[in-house]
Design an enzyme around this catalytic site. Structure first.
Site, PDB file in Angstrom:
ATOM      1  N   ARG A 230       0.834  -1.200   0.000  1.00  0.00           N
ATOM      2  CA  ARG A 230       0.000   0.000   0.000  1.00  0.00           C
ATOM      3  C   ARG A 230       0.867   1.248   0.000  1.00  0.00           C
ATOM      4  O   ARG A 230       1.907   1.290   0.681  1.00  0.00           O
ATOM      5  CB  ARG A 230      -0.890   0.036   1.256  1.00  0.00           C
ATOM      6  N   GLU A 259      -2.778   8.189  -5.408  1.00  0.00           N
ATOM      7  CA  GLU A 259      -2.906   7.529  -6.724  1.00  0.00           C
ATOM      8  C   GLU A 259      -4.047   8.171  -7.499  1.00  0.00           C
ATOM      9  O   GLU A 259      -5.099   8.427  -6.903  1.00  0.00           O
ATOM     10  CB  GLU A 259      -3.156   6.028  -6.534  1.00  0.00           C
ATOM     11  N   HIS A 278      -0.080   0.545  -9.868  1.00  0.00           N
ATOM     12  CA  HIS A 278      -0.933  -0.335  -9.039  1.00  0.00           C
ATOM     13  C   HIS A 278      -1.408  -1.552  -9.850  1.00  0.00           C
ATOM     14  O   HIS A 278      -2.609  -1.764 -10.042  1.00  0.00           O
ATOM     15  CB  HIS A 278      -2.132   0.448  -8.476  1.00  0.00           C
TER      16      HIS A 278
HETATM   17  P1  NAD Z   1      -2.471 -10.632   4.899  1.00  0.00           P
HETATM   18  O1  NAD Z   1      -3.481 -10.076   5.848  1.00  0.00           O
HETATM   19  O2  NAD Z   1      -2.569 -12.059   4.509  1.00  0.00           O
HETATM   20  O3  NAD Z   1      -1.005 -10.382   5.475  1.00  0.00           O
HETATM   21  C1  NAD Z   1      -0.611  -9.194   6.065  1.00  0.00           C
HETATM   22  C2  NAD Z   1       0.425  -9.544   7.127  1.00  0.00           C
HETATM   23  O4  NAD Z   1       0.918  -8.313   7.660  1.00  0.00           O
HETATM   24  C3  NAD Z   1      -0.143 -10.342   8.307  1.00  0.00           C
HETATM   25  O5  NAD Z   1       0.601 -11.537   8.505  1.00  0.00           O
HETATM   26  C4  NAD Z   1      -0.024  -9.400   9.490  1.00  0.00           C
HETATM   27  O6  NAD Z   1       0.295 -10.086  10.699  1.00  0.00           O
HETATM   28  C5  NAD Z   1       1.133  -8.512   9.042  1.00  0.00           C
HETATM   29  N1  NAD Z   1       1.174  -7.219   9.710  1.00  0.00           N
HETATM   30  C6  NAD Z   1       0.143  -6.421  10.080  1.00  0.00           C
HETATM   31  N2  NAD Z   1       0.607  -5.303  10.672  1.00  0.00           N
HETATM   32  C7  NAD Z   1       1.958  -5.411  10.662  1.00  0.00           C
HETATM   33  C8  NAD Z   1       3.003  -4.577  11.138  1.00  0.00           C
HETATM   34  N3  NAD Z   1       2.736  -3.429  11.769  1.00  0.00           N
HETATM   35  N4  NAD Z   1       4.271  -4.987  10.948  1.00  0.00           N
HETATM   36  C9  NAD Z   1       4.560  -6.158  10.327  1.00  0.00           C
HETATM   37  N5  NAD Z   1       3.613  -7.010   9.890  1.00  0.00           N
HETATM   38  C10 NAD Z   1       2.331  -6.626  10.048  1.00  0.00           C
HETATM   39  O7  NAD Z   1      -2.528  -9.676   3.635  1.00  0.00           O
HETATM   40  P2  NAD Z   1      -2.012  -9.994   2.150  1.00  0.00           P
HETATM   41  O8  NAD Z   1      -3.136 -10.557   1.362  1.00  0.00           O
HETATM   42  O9  NAD Z   1      -0.735 -10.730   2.233  1.00  0.00           O
HETATM   43  O10 NAD Z   1      -1.786  -8.502   1.604  1.00  0.00           O
HETATM   44  C11 NAD Z   1      -0.674  -7.728   2.000  1.00  0.00           C
HETATM   45  C12 NAD Z   1      -0.805  -6.299   1.467  1.00  0.00           C
HETATM   46  O11 NAD Z   1      -0.780  -6.300   0.033  1.00  0.00           O
HETATM   47  C13 NAD Z   1      -2.100  -5.570   1.846  1.00  0.00           C
HETATM   48  O12 NAD Z   1      -1.780  -4.234   2.148  1.00  0.00           O
HETATM   49  C14 NAD Z   1      -2.915  -5.591   0.568  1.00  0.00           C
HETATM   50  O13 NAD Z   1      -3.862  -4.570   0.522  1.00  0.00           O
HETATM   51  C15 NAD Z   1      -1.812  -5.421  -0.455  1.00  0.00           C
HETATM   52  N6  NAD Z   1      -2.179  -5.837  -1.825  1.00  0.00           N
HETATM   53  C16 NAD Z   1      -1.773  -5.038  -2.850  1.00  0.00           C
HETATM   54  C17 NAD Z   1      -2.073  -5.423  -4.147  1.00  0.00           C
HETATM   55  C18 NAD Z   1      -1.656  -4.573  -5.306  1.00  0.00           C
HETATM   56  O14 NAD Z   1      -2.388  -4.495  -6.271  1.00  0.00           O
HETATM   57  N7  NAD Z   1      -0.478  -3.963  -5.282  1.00  0.00           N
HETATM   58  C19 NAD Z   1      -2.781  -6.599  -4.402  1.00  0.00           C
HETATM   59  C20 NAD Z   1      -3.158  -7.385  -3.328  1.00  0.00           C
HETATM   60  C21 NAD Z   1      -2.856  -6.991  -2.022  1.00  0.00           C
HETATM   61  C1  MLT Z   2      -6.083  -5.133  -3.549  1.00  0.00           C
HETATM   62  O1  MLT Z   2      -6.129  -4.623  -2.427  1.00  0.00           O
HETATM   63  O2  MLT Z   2      -6.533  -6.259  -3.764  1.00  0.00           O
HETATM   64  C2  MLT Z   2      -5.458  -4.411  -4.691  1.00  0.00           C
HETATM   65  O3  MLT Z   2      -5.118  -3.141  -4.384  1.00  0.00           O
HETATM   66  C3  MLT Z   2      -6.215  -4.700  -5.927  1.00  0.00           C
HETATM   67  C4  MLT Z   2      -6.627  -3.681  -6.908  1.00  0.00           C
HETATM   68  O4  MLT Z   2      -7.700  -3.106  -6.782  1.00  0.00           O
HETATM   69  O5  MLT Z   2      -5.921  -3.496  -7.877  1.00  0.00           O
END
Ligand code: NAD
Ligand code: MLT
Length: 310
Positions: A230, A259, A278
């Site tokens: 994020r 964004e 993104h």
């Molecule tokens: P998840 O909930 O499975 O994992 C997140 C992990 O972060 C957990 O294990 C949690 O314990 C840990 N965490 C929470 N707070 C923390 C802190 N302060 N310090 C260290 N660790 C901490 O989530 P996920 O599905 O693995 O997603 C991770 C991130 O990726 C999210 O922010 C999600 O929104 C983002 N994401 C981005 C995209 C994109 O398009 N770029 C796509 C999917 C997900």
């Molecule tokens: C997500 O949180 O799953 C991502 O940011 C996905 C997206 O909307 O591109």
């Protein structure tokens, strides 16, 4: 018949499911005022990351029963406001895990081998092999911040490439970290020892600017950082300055404090900075997964069945 508004691009597979029980209008790129004007007609709203669902929009959505985000985070929805109005908010926690993890790995390798800039150079008619000498990831240390779904898959792939893995996640056990193949360490140690750092945590008050001028100053001058989680977890101004000064070697970012990315020093830092708009979840497979997952939940709520809340 119920009415569903889809205000960001989602895969047709999701529209087909919604169409079984509702009239579906796809209207993307609406300005907040335009959305406020029409939202009162709809029983459900389906979004991705483009639509910011504010309290004002929720208050105007007098018929809304459910808001579905075809993705992981629900940070673009005012969930407390939705809850106050009895509107369920749902998401797809797993549909794009592999896509996001693969994007992080692709960013790490592309940054290390200067693939995007080398590609542009060859397409311009050049044949410059000196500028694009890269670095190997084999036997290097990858620091994974956040060992949840995406962080764990990144760990599995990085391990297969021969990387040494350090992990920081205060909410998982040492045993779980060992299963993933990571040595669980504190953030300071990870920051000081990693050659590559990849972020896979949510954006919360605790993680906002987790990577800042102070933490950047502790990294190796050869370190590279990747953020496909994020925007706002990294202080972008401090990062640009650290790369300009040679405090760290490079960064690859898919997500930004604001964004679409506006004016930014990050744009002018050459081959040591990679920026994507993104795209973490933007694979055909992930878009089908999240669209089906969220559309099924919306359909169920419109049919009066219970929902899984985000
Ligand atoms: P998840 O909930 O499975 O994992 C997140 C992990 O972060 C957990 O294990 C949690 O314990 C840990 N965490 C929470 N707070 C923390 C802190 N302060 N310090 C260290 N660790 C901490 O989530 P996920 O599905 O693995 O997603 C991770 C991130 O990726 C999210 O922010 C999600 O929104 C983002 N994401 C981005 C995209 C994109 O398009 N770029 C796509 C999917 C997900
Ligand atoms: C997500 O949180 O799953 C991502 O940011 C996905 C997206 O909307 O591109």
């Amino acid at each position: 018949m119920s009415k569903v508004l889809v205000s960001d691009p989602i895969d047709q597979a999701g529209i087909d499911i919604l169409s079984q029980v509702a009239t579906v209008d796809v209207k993307t790129g609406l300005k907040p005022a335009e959305l406020i004007e029409i939202i009162g007609e709809y029983d459900a709203l389906m979004i991705r990351s483009g639509t910011r669902v504010t309290q004002e929009i929720i208050e105007a959505g007098t018929q809304l029963k459910i808001i579905g985000r075809a993705g992981v985070g629900v940070d673009n929805v005012d969930v407390p406001a939705a809850t106050r109005h009895g509107i369920v908010v749902v998401n797809s926690p797993e549909g794009n895990t592999i896509a996001a993890a693969e994007h992080a790995i692709a960013m790490m390798l592309s940054l290390s081998r200067h693939i995007p800039d080398a590609n542009v150079s060859v397409k311009k008619g050049e044949w410059d092999r000196k500028t694009f000498v890269g670095a190997e990831v084999y036997k290097k240390t990858l620091g994974i911040v956040g060992l949840g779904k995406i962080g764990s898959h990144v760990a599995a792939v990085a391990k297969a490439m021969g990387m040494k893995l350090l992990g920081y996640d205060p909410f998982i056990s040492t045993e779980r970290a060992e299963q993933i193949g990571c040595q669980l360490v504190d953030l300071d140690l990870l920051i000081q020892q990693a050659d590559y750092i990849t972020l896979h945590i949510p954006k919360t008050p605790e993680t906002a600017h987790l990577i800042n001028a102070t933490t950047l100053a502790k990294m190796k001058p050869t370190a590279r950082i990747i953020n496909c989680a994020r925007g706002g977890i990294i202080d972008e101004a401090a990062l640009a300055e650290a790369i300009k000064q040679g405090t760290i070697a490079g960064a690859a970012l898919d997500v930004f404090e604001s964004e679409p990315l506006g004016e930014s020093d990050l744009r002018s830092l050459g081959k040591n900075v990679l920026l994507t708009p993104h795209l973490g979840a933007s694979t055909a497979e992930a878009q089908v997964n999240v669209a089906i997952d969220v559309a099924e939940q919306i359909r169920d709520v419109l049919l009066g069945l219970p929902a899984r809340s985000a």
